[in-house]
Write a protein that holds these residues in place. Sequence first.
Motif, PDB file in Angstrom:
ATOM      1  N   LYS A 134       0.834  -1.208   0.000  1.00  0.00           N
ATOM      2  CA  LYS A 134       0.000   0.000   0.000  1.00  0.00           C
ATOM      3  C   LYS A 134       0.869   1.258   0.000  1.00  0.00           C
ATOM      4  CE  LYS A 134      -4.320  -1.557   2.096  1.00  0.00           C
ATOM      5  NZ  LYS A 134      -5.204  -1.421   3.272  1.00  0.00           N
ATOM      6  N   VAL A 181       2.187   1.662  -3.521  1.00  0.00           N
ATOM      7  CA  VAL A 181       1.110   2.122  -4.396  1.00  0.00           C
ATOM      8  C   VAL A 181       0.816   3.599  -4.144  1.00  0.00           C
ATOM      9  CG1 VAL A 181      -1.355   1.860  -4.910  1.00  0.00           C
ATOM     10  CG2 VAL A 181       0.099  -0.159  -4.717  1.00  0.00           C
ATOM     11  N   ALA A 182       0.841   4.010  -2.882  1.00  0.00           N
ATOM     12  CA  ALA A 182       0.568   5.419  -2.560  1.00  0.00           C
ATOM     13  C   ALA A 182       1.643   6.340  -3.130  1.00  0.00           C
ATOM     14  CB  ALA A 182       0.484   5.593  -1.043  1.00  0.00           C
ATOM     15  N   ASN A 238       3.348   5.652  -5.813  1.00  0.00           N
ATOM     16  CA  ASN A 238       3.366   5.362  -7.246  1.00  0.00           C
ATOM     17  C   ASN A 238       4.678   4.678  -7.618  1.00  0.00           C
ATOM     18  OD1 ASN A 238       0.824   6.427  -7.670  1.00  0.00           O
ATOM     19  ND2 ASN A 238       1.620   8.451  -8.137  1.00  0.00           N
ATOM     20  N   PHE A 280      -4.394  -2.099  -4.157  1.00  0.00           N
ATOM     21  CA  PHE A 280      -4.599  -1.064  -5.168  1.00  0.00           C
ATOM     22  C   PHE A 280      -5.901  -0.281  -4.995  1.00  0.00           C
ATOM     23  CE2 PHE A 280      -1.115  -3.155  -7.156  1.00  0.00           C
ATOM     24  CZ  PHE A 280      -0.535  -2.210  -7.982  1.00  0.00           C
ATOM     25  N   GLU A 335      -6.557   2.212  -3.125  1.00  0.00           N
ATOM     26  CA  GLU A 335      -6.278   3.644  -2.993  1.00  0.00           C
ATOM     27  C   GLU A 335      -5.444   4.206  -4.159  1.00  0.00           C
ATOM     28  OE1 GLU A 335      -7.648   5.365  -0.403  1.00  0.00           O
ATOM     29  OE2 GLU A 335      -8.556   3.468   0.208  1.00  0.00           O
ATOM     30  N   ALA A 336      -5.176   3.396  -5.164  1.00  0.00           N
ATOM     31  CA  ALA A 336      -4.363   3.867  -6.290  1.00  0.00           C
ATOM     32  C   ALA A 336      -5.090   4.980  -7.033  1.00  0.00           C
ATOM     33  CB  ALA A 336      -4.060   2.727  -7.251  1.00  0.00           C
ATOM     34  N   GLN A 337      -4.343   5.999  -7.414  1.00  0.00           N
ATOM     35  CA  GLN A 337      -4.928   7.111  -8.148  1.00  0.00           C
ATOM     36  C   GLN A 337      -5.244   6.672  -9.575  1.00  0.00           C
ATOM     37  OE1 GLN A 337      -2.195  10.366  -7.914  1.00  0.00           O
ATOM     38  NE2 GLN A 337      -2.289  10.472  -5.695  1.00  0.00           N
ATOM     39  N   ALA A 353      -2.501   6.360 -12.453  1.00  0.00           N
ATOM     40  CA  ALA A 353      -1.166   6.543 -11.865  1.00  0.00           C
ATOM     41  C   ALA A 353      -0.169   5.453 -12.244  1.00  0.00           C
ATOM     42  CB  ALA A 353      -1.278   6.622 -10.344  1.00  0.00           C
ATOM     43  N   PHE A 354      -0.640   4.322 -12.727  1.00  0.00           N
ATOM     44  CA  PHE A 354       0.264   3.217 -13.042  1.00  0.00           C
ATOM     45  C   PHE A 354       0.359   2.947 -14.542  1.00  0.00           C
ATOM     46  CE2 PHE A 354      -0.179   2.796  -8.591  1.00  0.00           C
ATOM     47  CZ  PHE A 354       0.998   2.210  -8.169  1.00  0.00           C
ATOM     48  N   LEU A 372      -7.546  -3.473 -11.122  1.00  0.00           N
ATOM     49  CA  LEU A 372      -6.445  -2.603 -11.521  1.00  0.00           C
ATOM     50  C   LEU A 372      -6.766  -1.710 -12.717  1.00  0.00           C
ATOM     51  CD1 LEU A 372      -3.363  -4.946 -11.081  1.00  0.00           C
ATOM     52  CD2 LEU A 372      -4.237  -3.224  -9.539  1.00  0.00           C
ATOM     53  N   SER A 422      -6.296   2.085 -12.469  1.00  0.00           N
ATOM     54  CA  SER A 422      -4.919   2.549 -12.279  1.00  0.00           C
ATOM     55  C   SER A 422      -4.152   2.642 -13.595  1.00  0.00           C
ATOM     56  CB  SER A 422      -4.171   1.617 -11.329  1.00  0.00           C
ATOM     57  OG  SER A 422      -3.872   0.386 -11.970  1.00  0.00           O
TER      58      SER A 422
END
Length: 170
Positions: free
Chosen positions: A97, A100-101, A103, A128, A130-132, A135-136, A157, A160
């Motif tokens: 986490k 992921v936060a 990035n 994931f 809280e993934a923006q 962002a990935f 996912l 993301s």
Amino acid sequence: MRKIFSIIAFAGVAALTLTACDKGADKPKVDVVEQKPTVLPMPTNAADTSAWKQYLVSVVSANLEGVRSNHPYMYFVPGGDDDKSKGDRENQLTNVKNVVARNVLPGNMLAFGGPNSSMTAQFVTDAFKEAQTGAFKDVFVLFVGTPADAEAVKTALAPSAATVRFVEAK
């Protein structure tokens, strides 16, 4: 005197240039053949974490196409319902986490696998949450598990924008 110095300097540079060009002719050509890493067989003992980690390293090594980083982030998700396994999963989840936060840079890979595919899929989904959005993009996420769980991971996912790769554990 200036003309002689210029002529000698020119002759020296010309000689060095010709010598450098000639060196390539003496060397035989060598064809480089890239050998794909061998994937180890999936361990049959779910409690053998060492064998599972070696298996995951072999799967990741065989699936690095397009990854620009030399060091993918590999996460072994322990199976089991005992306190140690639960604690290990919680600690690992906290670590993931945090990653992921913050990035991950494009071109990197995060790889997840373990003896229990559904626990691993749930782990990735939770990591994931809280993934923006987006962002990935251009980050690879490798999931090692069953096809049914892979679909759940891909769905989780999707926001993301990660490129999800799936390898069936076998």
